[in-house]
Design a protein around this motif. Sequence first.
Motif, PDB file in Angstrom:
ATOM      1  N   TYR A  95      48.552  72.884  28.536  1.00  0.00           N
ATOM      2  CA  TYR A  95      48.567  71.516  28.022  1.00  0.00           C
ATOM      3  C   TYR A  95      47.795  71.428  26.709  1.00  0.00           C
ATOM      4  O   TYR A  95      48.245  70.796  25.743  1.00  0.00           O
ATOM      5  CB  TYR A  95      47.950  70.553  29.035  1.00  0.00           C
ATOM      6  N   THR A  96      46.618  72.050  26.670  1.00  0.00           N
ATOM      7  CA  THR A  96      45.807  72.021  25.458  1.00  0.00           C
ATOM      8  C   THR A  96      46.547  72.641  24.288  1.00  0.00           C
ATOM      9  O   THR A  96      46.540  72.116  23.159  1.00  0.00           O
ATOM     10  CB  THR A  96      44.477  72.777  25.701  1.00  0.00           C
ATOM     11  N   ASN A  99      49.460  70.296  23.245  1.00  0.00           N
ATOM     12  CA  ASN A  99      48.929  69.121  22.562  1.00  0.00           C
ATOM     13  C   ASN A  99      48.486  69.454  21.141  1.00  0.00           C
ATOM     14  O   ASN A  99      48.680  68.662  20.212  1.00  0.00           O
ATOM     15  CB  ASN A  99      47.747  68.541  23.348  1.00  0.00           C
ATOM     16  N   THR A 102      51.722  69.595  18.995  1.00  0.00           N
ATOM     17  CA  THR A 102      52.277  68.286  18.616  1.00  0.00           C
ATOM     18  C   THR A 102      51.361  67.547  17.647  1.00  0.00           C
ATOM     19  O   THR A 102      51.835  66.841  16.751  1.00  0.00           O
ATOM     20  CB  THR A 102      52.528  67.422  19.865  1.00  0.00           C
ATOM     21  N   THR A 103      50.054  67.709  17.805  1.00  0.00           N
ATOM     22  CA  THR A 103      49.113  67.059  16.888  1.00  0.00           C
ATOM     23  C   THR A 103      49.261  67.606  15.471  1.00  0.00           C
ATOM     24  O   THR A 103      49.224  66.846  14.487  1.00  0.00           O
ATOM     25  CB  THR A 103      47.660  67.273  17.376  1.00  0.00           C
ATOM     26  N   SER A 120      54.819  62.199  22.161  1.00  0.00           N
ATOM     27  CA  SER A 120      54.644  63.332  23.052  1.00  0.00           C
ATOM     28  C   SER A 120      55.104  63.005  24.465  1.00  0.00           C
ATOM     29  O   SER A 120      54.941  61.881  24.942  1.00  0.00           O
ATOM     30  CB  SER A 120      53.169  63.746  23.078  1.00  0.00           C
ATOM     31  N   LEU A 122      53.789  64.896  26.812  1.00  0.00           N
ATOM     32  CA  LEU A 122      52.761  65.635  27.535  1.00  0.00           C
ATOM     33  C   LEU A 122      51.752  64.753  28.253  1.00  0.00           C
ATOM     34  O   LEU A 122      51.240  65.133  29.299  1.00  0.00           O
ATOM     35  CB  LEU A 122      52.009  66.545  26.557  1.00  0.00           C
ATOM     36  N   ILE A 123      51.467  63.585  27.688  1.00  0.00           N
ATOM     37  CA  ILE A 123      50.388  62.740  28.191  1.00  0.00           C
ATOM     38  C   ILE A 123      50.905  61.329  28.426  1.00  0.00           C
ATOM     39  O   ILE A 123      51.649  60.781  27.611  1.00  0.00           O
ATOM     40  CB  ILE A 123      49.202  62.707  27.198  1.00  0.00           C
ATOM     41  N   PRO A 129      47.932  64.072  32.191  1.00  0.00           N
ATOM     42  CA  PRO A 129      48.985  65.048  31.867  1.00  0.00           C
ATOM     43  C   PRO A 129      50.242  64.789  32.684  1.00  0.00           C
ATOM     44  O   PRO A 129      50.182  64.451  33.856  1.00  0.00           O
ATOM     45  CB  PRO A 129      48.349  66.394  32.228  1.00  0.00           C
TER      46      PRO A 129
END
Length: 331
Positions: A95-96, A99, A102-103, A120, A122-123, A129
């Motif tokens: 996940y990290t 993320n 995408t950031t 996203s 993801l979140i 999550p």
Amino acid sequence: MALVDYTSSDEAETASIGKAEPPGPSSLKRKREAQDDGDLPPLPSKFHDLYASSARVSTRDDPSLHDGRKRVTPHIEGNWPTHIYVEWCPLPAEYTLLNKLTTKLKGASSSNDAASNIHSFLISDLGAPLPLHISLSRPIGFLTESKDDFLLSLQQSVKKSDIRPFKITCSGLAWVANFEKTRWFLVLSLRKPSNDGLNKMLHLSNRVVQEYGQPPLYINPLPVDISRHTGAPRAAQYNATGRKSSAQQHSEPRWDNLQDLSNAFHISIAWTLSQPDTKLQTITESLATEFLDDLQKSPIDITEVKAKVGNVVNSLPLMSRILQGQNLFEG
């Protein structure tokens, strides 16, 4: 409201009785080290199924409530929206990583609005999550009288197939448009697994949905009657009781005409309403090399198919391999 069965906390506590060591310096040290490392116990596998749907805030299609998204498949009153898919719950480290990816893309300068308006998957809005998925069907729908029989057919087909649990790995990163070109998705493409499990599951899913007059995914549909537009079952396959005739019930799948659609499978991790321009595409390609190496180190375990009918998620496990006919006294 239907609830998905899951192991309660009482059962978990009961199972641990007699196994826990008495608290002492060593156990407390291990506990502190785990907290310092940020390691948390994983959620139960069915936790996300309980919260698979967000609250309905409007009875009509209102893009302003969904970041500008428009409903591609119109809602039909009385129909149960249905989706067949494979789910992936990335590990915290994954996940990290995603993320971070995408950031970086959101911060990329671009001549259009695609980079600044990347959303996203993801979140959640609350910062939790979210699971990701590989689609095995289009968004389809069933009337109340046919949804349960459809689910039974799908369950039996999965159970009688020879598809065993398998692993998949990511192979690329790209932007792709939906069928209507109303949204563009940032997707992870996937390598073909050794047992061809994804193609087999898609073949099985397409066969079952077409039996019920629904359009397949990625391939041209077989000729069906007008019932495909209403979500009703095909009458020719049903007897007077509304159940499938014995000749049609849950036949074992054949892979003779299995198509290789490996290039179509993907995991969406973000989306945008604006078509990514050449600059954003180039930035995405450069980031792919940086992030894919780490993602490929942890293959994704595929152990079940999921069918979401309305707000209820049904888990259909793949059959584990069983050794047959082996004598315990044979070498």
